[in-house]
Design a protein around this motif. Structure first.
Motif, short mmCIF file in Angstrom:
data_model
loop_
_atom_site.label_atom_id
_atom_site.label_comp_id
_atom_site.label_asym_id
_atom_site.label_seq_id
_atom_site.Cartn_x
_atom_site.Cartn_y
_atom_site.Cartn_z
N SER A 91 0.85 -1.18 0.00
CA SER A 91 0.00 0.00 0.00
C SER A 91 0.88 1.23 0.00
O SER A 91 2.06 1.17 0.36
CB SER A 91 -0.89 0.00 1.25
OG SER A 91 -1.72 1.14 1.26
N THR A 92 0.31 2.36 -0.38
CA THR A 92 1.06 3.61 -0.32
C THR A 92 1.06 4.17 1.10
O THR A 92 1.87 5.01 1.43
CB THR A 92 0.47 4.66 -1.28
OG1 THR A 92 -0.92 4.78 -1.01
CG2 THR A 92 0.69 4.25 -2.73
N SER A 93 0.15 3.68 1.94
CA SER A 93 0.09 4.17 3.32
C SER A 93 0.53 3.09 4.30
O SER A 93 0.60 1.91 3.95
CB SER A 93 -1.32 4.64 3.67
OG SER A 93 -2.21 3.55 3.62
N PHE A 94 0.83 3.51 5.50
CA PHE A 94 1.22 2.57 6.55
C PHE A 94 0.50 2.96 7.83
O PHE A 94 0.75 4.01 8.40
CB PHE A 94 2.74 2.60 6.78
CG PHE A 94 3.18 1.68 7.88
CD1 PHE A 94 3.47 0.35 7.59
CD2 PHE A 94 3.28 2.11 9.19
CE1 PHE A 94 3.88 -0.52 8.60
CE2 PHE A 94 3.67 1.25 10.21
CZ PHE A 94 3.97 -0.07 9.91
N ARG A 112 5.25 -1.04 2.37
CA ARG A 112 4.77 0.24 1.87
C ARG A 112 5.45 0.49 0.54
O ARG A 112 6.67 0.35 0.42
CB ARG A 112 5.10 1.34 2.86
CG ARG A 112 4.53 2.66 2.46
CD ARG A 112 4.77 3.68 3.55
NE ARG A 112 4.23 4.96 3.13
CZ ARG A 112 4.37 6.06 3.81
NH1 ARG A 112 5.04 6.06 4.95
NH2 ARG A 112 3.86 7.17 3.37
N THR A 147 10.73 -3.44 5.02
CA THR A 147 11.07 -2.04 4.78
C THR A 147 12.22 -1.97 3.79
O THR A 147 12.90 -2.97 3.54
CB THR A 147 11.50 -1.34 6.09
OG1 THR A 147 12.66 -1.99 6.57
CG2 THR A 147 10.40 -1.38 7.12
#
Length: 154
Positions: A91-94, A112, A147
């Motif tokens: 996703s683009t968000s976390f 992310r 990450t």
């Protein structure tokens, strides 16, 4: 890396991101086949009607239309034919609460989406390497979120 050909399924509605993903795979020394679907209903129809081989891994965008990543993950994990497919959510968000729910629902990894191509490529290679090394075992919760720093292997 000497492995069998991986069958990779990508579920992402953003055509630019799909091309980004395909380009990232081009530079990775792993034999693979990539199939892309662009919404959750397409994804579930593809998986439920697959008569040949199921994908070795599914990269699933959390925010796809018609059925979101949560709904698709739930359906996959409740289906005996599909529940062994490793599902990597991105996703683009976390949001920590969202990530915790994804882990509880059975996703294999979460990352992310990085903005930089090399970082994106590194994370994909890292996931595929982990898949090959670990086969289908699920990581501990502390290793669930991937990450850029954990994936600097190129």
């Amino acid at each position: 890396m000497n492995v069998k050909q991986l069958h990779i399924l990508l579920a992402d509605d953003d055509t630019d991101d799909c091309l980004f993903f395909k380009d990232a795979l081009e530079g990775i020394p792993i034999s693979r086949e990539l199939i892309a679907v662009h919404d959750g209903e397409q994804l579930m129809q593809f998986l439920n009607t697959a008569t040949n081989r199921l994908p070795d891994i599914l990269f699933l965008d959390l925010n796809i239309p018609r059925k979101n990543g949560f709904e698709c993950l739930s359906e996959i994990k409740q289906n005996k034919k599909l529940n062994t497919i490793p599902v990597v959510i991105f996703s683009t968000s976390f949001e920590k609460e969202v990530v915790n729910k994804l882990y509880k629902k059975g996703a294999k990894y979460f990352f992310r989406k990085p903005a930089e191509f090399l970082q994106f490529k590194n994370i994909i290679l890292h996931v595929l390497t982990l898949l090959i090394q670990e086969n289908i075992s699920r990581p501990a919760k502390g290793n669930f979120v991937l990450t850029v720093e954990k994936s600097l292997i190129i």
